[in-house]
Design a protein around this motif. Structure first.
Motif, PDB file in Angstrom:
ATOM      1  N   MET A  67     -30.830 -54.376  22.256  1.00 22.38           N
ATOM      2  CA  MET A  67     -30.710 -55.033  20.941  1.00 22.38           C
ATOM      3  C   MET A  67     -32.089 -55.290  20.343  1.00 22.38           C
ATOM      4  SD  MET A  67     -27.320 -57.502  21.195  1.00 22.38           S
ATOM      5  CE  MET A  67     -28.272 -58.867  21.729  1.00 22.38           C
ATOM      6  N   SER A  68     -33.089 -55.515  21.191  1.00 25.48           N
ATOM      7  CA  SER A  68     -34.442 -55.709  20.661  1.00 25.48           C
ATOM      8  C   SER A  68     -34.954 -54.424  20.007  1.00 25.48           C
ATOM      9  CB  SER A  68     -35.399 -56.190  21.754  1.00 25.48           C
ATOM     10  OG  SER A  68     -35.644 -55.173  22.700  1.00 25.48           O
ATOM     11  N   TRP A  69     -34.557 -53.262  20.524  1.00 21.46           N
ATOM     12  CA  TRP A  69     -34.927 -51.994  19.897  1.00 21.46           C
ATOM     13  C   TRP A  69     -34.332 -51.903  18.490  1.00 21.46           C
ATOM     14  CZ3 TRP A  69     -35.342 -46.809  22.860  1.00 21.46           C
ATOM     15  CH2 TRP A  69     -36.230 -46.941  23.926  1.00 21.46           C
ATOM     16  N   VAL A  70     -33.090 -52.300  18.364  1.00 23.59           N
ATOM     17  CA  VAL A  70     -32.431 -52.271  17.051  1.00 23.59           C
ATOM     18  C   VAL A  70     -33.138 -53.227  16.093  1.00 23.59           C
ATOM     19  CG1 VAL A  70     -30.284 -52.803  15.827  1.00 23.59           C
ATOM     20  CG2 VAL A  70     -30.215 -51.567  18.006  1.00 23.59           C
ATOM     21  N   SER A 120     -43.512 -52.102  14.015  1.00 21.23           N
ATOM     22  CA  SER A 120     -44.081 -51.010  14.805  1.00 21.23           C
ATOM     23  C   SER A 120     -45.035 -51.513  15.885  1.00 21.23           C
ATOM     24  CB  SER A 120     -44.790 -50.007  13.892  1.00 21.23           C
ATOM     25  OG  SER A 120     -45.789 -50.664  13.146  1.00 21.23           O
ATOM     26  N   SER A 121     -45.605 -52.679  15.720  1.00 20.40           N
ATOM     27  CA  SER A 121     -46.512 -53.202  16.749  1.00 20.40           C
ATOM     28  C   SER A 121     -45.761 -53.540  18.044  1.00 20.40           C
ATOM     29  CB  SER A 121     -47.246 -54.442  16.235  1.00 20.40           C
ATOM     30  OG  SER A 121     -46.309 -55.448  15.889  1.00 20.40           O
ATOM     31  N   TRP A 122     -44.496 -53.877  17.933  1.00 20.70           N
ATOM     32  CA  TRP A 122     -43.694 -54.205  19.119  1.00 20.70           C
ATOM     33  C   TRP A 122     -43.035 -52.972  19.725  1.00 20.70           C
ATOM     34  CZ3 TRP A 122     -43.298 -58.767  21.624  1.00 20.70           C
ATOM     35  CH2 TRP A 122     -43.836 -59.877  20.997  1.00 20.70           C
ATOM     36  N   ASN A 123     -42.995 -51.893  18.975  1.00 14.57           N
ATOM     37  CA  ASN A 123     -42.301 -50.693  19.423  1.00 14.57           C
ATOM     38  C   ASN A 123     -42.857 -50.154  20.744  1.00 14.57           C
ATOM     39  OD1 ASN A 123     -40.443 -48.650  19.347  1.00 14.57           O
ATOM     40  ND2 ASN A 123     -41.690 -47.345  18.020  1.00 14.57           N
ATOM     41  N   SER A 124     -44.157 -50.099  20.892  1.00 16.82           N
ATOM     42  CA  SER A 124     -44.744 -49.563  22.124  1.00 16.82           C
ATOM     43  C   SER A 124     -44.456 -50.486  23.316  1.00 16.82           C
ATOM     44  CB  SER A 124     -46.246 -49.342  21.966  1.00 16.82           C
ATOM     45  OG  SER A 124     -46.895 -50.577  21.741  1.00 16.82           O
ATOM     46  N   ILE A 155     -36.253 -54.304  16.218  1.00 21.44           N
ATOM     47  CA  ILE A 155     -37.583 -53.783  15.898  1.00 21.44           C
ATOM     48  C   ILE A 155     -37.481 -52.640  14.888  1.00 21.44           C
ATOM     49  CG2 ILE A 155     -39.511 -52.470  16.888  1.00 21.44           C
ATOM     50  CD1 ILE A 155     -39.215 -54.313  19.365  1.00 21.44           C
ATOM     51  N   ALA A 156     -36.495 -51.771  15.054  1.00 18.58           N
ATOM     52  CA  ALA A 156     -36.330 -50.653  14.119  1.00 18.58           C
ATOM     53  C   ALA A 156     -35.865 -51.141  12.751  1.00 18.58           C
ATOM     54  CB  ALA A 156     -35.329 -49.644  14.683  1.00 18.58           C
ATOM     55  N   ALA A 157     -34.974 -52.116  12.737  1.00 15.86           N
ATOM     56  CA  ALA A 157     -34.436 -52.606  11.466  1.00 15.86           C
ATOM     57  C   ALA A 157     -35.510 -53.302  10.627  1.00 15.86           C
ATOM     58  CB  ALA A 157     -33.273 -53.557  11.724  1.00 15.86           C
ATOM     59  N   PHE A 158     -36.395 -54.037  11.286  1.00 16.49           N
ATOM     60  CA  PHE A 158     -37.430 -54.772  10.555  1.00 16.49           C
ATOM     61  C   PHE A 158     -38.789 -54.071  10.585  1.00 16.49           C
ATOM     62  CE2 PHE A 158     -34.265 -58.042  11.507  1.00 16.49           C
ATOM     63  CZ  PHE A 158     -34.064 -58.537  10.234  1.00 16.49           C
ATOM     64  N   ARG A 159     -38.804 -52.848  11.080  1.00 14.88           N
ATOM     65  CA  ARG A 159     -40.022 -52.012  11.108  1.00 14.88           C
ATOM     66  C   ARG A 159     -41.211 -52.748  11.716  1.00 14.88           C
ATOM     67  NH1 ARG A 159     -37.917 -50.197   5.758  1.00 14.88           N
ATOM     68  NH2 ARG A 159     -36.967 -48.199   6.213  1.00 14.88           N
TER      69      ARG A 159
END
Length: 142
Positions: free
Chosen positions: A78-81, A89-93, A83-87
């Motif tokens: 759910m954290s991936w969703v 990108s710093s947390w993506n990695s 992060i993607a929904a709110f863009r």
């Protein structure tokens, strides 16, 4: 899946507590009504109930631990969703790099928990000559 599992685990814990209390009360009632040879057969029945109750407790612990590990994995997904929904990108990695931990936790928790709580499974894993009898699924947690 995780929400349903948590709900069913909570309901199971409540039922297990109720069964535990009723087994304690019923074994007290059995022993107070019988004496002599009758008490021996009643004590065997009470011991059987205690063994069954202990098996149920062990199964509940295995299910609760597995449910918790899957909830951790679901939160990670759910954290991936999020992060993607709110863009973000710093947390993506960070989330991508930490994928292995919740994934392997959810994958191997069941096996490890069964080895810890089941003497039959431990005996099967540690025996060198193989199993003497085929294990029965319903009695693996003794």
């Amino acid at each position: 899946y995780s929400i349903g599992s948590v709900a069913l685990t909570v309901l199971t814990s409540r039922e297990l507590i109720r069964l535990s209390r009723s087994a304690d009360v019923s074994s007290y009632r059995f022993f107070s009504h019988f004496s002599g040879n009758q008490r021996n057969s009643v004590s065997t029945e009470a011991e059987t109930k205690n063994v069954i109750l202990q098996q149920q407790k062990n199964m509940f612990i295995v299910v609760a631990i597995c449910t918790l590990s899957h909830v951790v994995k679901a939160l990670h997904q759910m954290s991936w969703v999020f992060i993607a929904a709110f863009r973000l990108s710093s947390w993506n990695s960070f989330v991508k790099d930490s994928y292995a931990y919740p994934h392997y936790l959810a994958t191997y928790t069941t096996s490890i928990t069964l080895v810890i709580f089941s003497s039959k499974i431990r005996d099967l894993l540690l025996s060198r000559g193989g199993a003497k009898e085929k294990p029965v699924v319903s009695t693996l947690l003794t």
